[in-house]
Design an enzyme around this catalytic site. Structure first.
Site, PDB file in Angstrom:
ATOM      1  N   ASP A  91       0.758  -1.115  -0.065  1.00  0.00           N
ATOM      2  CA  ASP A  91      -0.103   0.061   0.104  1.00  0.00           C
ATOM      3  C   ASP A  91       0.895   1.292  -0.120  1.00  0.00           C
ATOM      4  OD1 ASP A  91      -2.220   1.743   0.368  1.00  0.00           O
ATOM      5  OD2 ASP A  91      -2.619   1.317   2.095  1.00  0.00           O
ATOM      6  N   ASP A 132      -2.940   2.458  -6.225  1.00  0.00           N
ATOM      7  CA  ASP A 132      -2.032   2.659  -5.121  1.00  0.00           C
ATOM      8  C   ASP A 132      -1.758   1.292  -4.141  1.00  0.00           C
ATOM      9  OD1 ASP A 132      -4.123   3.012  -3.675  1.00  0.00           O
ATOM     10  OD2 ASP A 132      -3.216   4.412  -2.205  1.00  0.00           O
ATOM     11  N   GLU A 133      -2.652   0.134  -4.346  1.00  0.00           N
ATOM     12  CA  GLU A 133      -2.483  -1.028  -3.359  1.00  0.00           C
ATOM     13  C   GLU A 133      -2.753  -2.435  -4.263  1.00  0.00           C
ATOM     14  OE1 GLU A 133      -5.167  -1.401  -0.156  1.00  0.00           O
ATOM     15  OE2 GLU A 133      -6.560  -0.072  -1.098  1.00  0.00           O
TER      16      GLU A 133
END
Length: 349
Positions: free
Chosen positions: A9, A104-105
């Site tokens: 993350d 983003d993860e």
């Protein structure tokens, strides 16, 4: 054999890209979001801004009241997508089993990876080092035997964290875990659990399965499993889309139902365009989403039907009746037929 799952993350991703490209922003409160005049909300913010109580999904106007000297940027999503692509490429160097959750993860299944002597801890360290060296972004990583625990672990020591929960540590880790950390436990469920004197997973483990099913329906079984660290969900290389929608936050509140009706047609046009881009997938139902001026939110679903204006108009009338207040945000959407639903339909009678 126990699985090895990583959850990676990126820390305050949009803000991190801006700080990478402009180091002068690193020490000042920074947020990415819409303007206060346009009724915008905060998409993300850096840690200096979080010290003022600012967080994602907060109205920009409130964020500026909390921190009048906040640096606010509209955001450059082409740059964010490029940084995400570079990070994803690093993930895929380690394993092909990558399930992206957002820009983003992602989850990574590294069970069968032989590099780094098969150590998930060393793999996590390599990911962090390579993402920082090649892309200039810090990543927090959690390693655990399941997706549920890996996601919790990645958030345990943010920012720039690395938390490992080995199979032998699962029982002790889960017992002391607050039930608010469990996936699917929102404010309403947490309040119901608290009314039963359940604050931690240790408390939850004392409740028999039949009582949980009685109190929470089928979600009771999920609570029973998560309280014991049980999560057998596999890492899926491709995430299944479950809905398509379009929504608008208005510069000025819509004061009555007739003005809400007038805004449905352009929203339906945007929805039709998005459905066309997705190849007109099969539809299971329609819904409208309404956020009122007091920030209360209601969503009303209807099974079956088509994404026609008259169907959304009928849903809008029912949704409005729940509060009958000026409307800040209005959205229309469809639920898609999922693989699980198709499998159910294919079962013999």
């Amino acid at each position: 054999m126990s699985r090895k799952i990583l959850h990676a993350d990126c820390d305050c991703f949009y803000a991190a890209v801006e700080m990478r490209d402009n180091p002068a922003l690193r020490e000042v409160p920074l947020a990415i979001g819409g303007s206060a005049e346009g009724r915008g909300v905060i998409a993300t913010c850096n840690y200096p801004a979080r010290a003022y109580g600012i967080h994602s999904a907060m109205p920009t106007a409130r964020a500026l009241r909390l921190c009048p000297h906040l640096t606010l940027l509209r955001g450059d999503f082409d740059r964010y997508r490029e940084a995400s692509r570079q990070i994803s490429a690093i993930f895929h160097e380690l394993t092909p089993l990558v399930e992206p959750l957002s820009l983003d993860e992602a989850f990574l299944d590294v069970t069968d990876v032989t590099r780094f002597s098969g150590s998930a801890t060393w793999m996590a360290r390599w990911l962090k080092e390579e993402c920082l060296k090649r892309v200039g972004i810090t990543v927090s990583v959690g390693a655990a035997p399941s997706k549920f625990l890996a996601k919790i672990a990645s958030d345990w020591e943010k920012p720039d964290g690395l938390t490992v929960i080995s199979p032998s540590q699962v029982d002790d880790f889960v017992r002391q875990l607050p039930v608010t950390k469990l996936h699917g436990v929102g404010p309403a469920t947490a309040k119901r659990l608290q009314a039963l004197d359940i604050d931690t997973c240790n408390d939850l483990q004392r409740i028999p399965l039949d009582r949980l099913l009685q109190e929470f329906g089928k979600f009771g079984r999920r609570l029973f499993e998560l309280a014991r660290g049980i999560d057998d969900r596999p890492v899926r290389i491709e995430r299944e889309r479950k809905s398509v929608s379009a929504e608008t936050t208005f510069a000025s509140d819509l004061p009555d139902l007739s003005l809400c009706y007038a805004e449905l047609a352009p929203l339906c046009e945007r929805l039709d365009a998005r459905l066309a881009r997705h190849g007109h997938p099969p539809i299971a139902g329609t819904f409208v989403k309404v956020r009122f001026d007091d920030f209360s939110l209601t969503t009303l679903d209807s099974r079956g039907g088509s994404p026609a204006l008259e169907n959304f108009t009928a849903l809008m009338e029912q949704a409005w009746a729940r509060r009958a207040r000026p409307v800040r945000l209005l959205g229309v959407g469809v639920r898609l037929v999922t693989d699980d639903a198709r499998r159910q339909l294919s079962l013999p009678f």
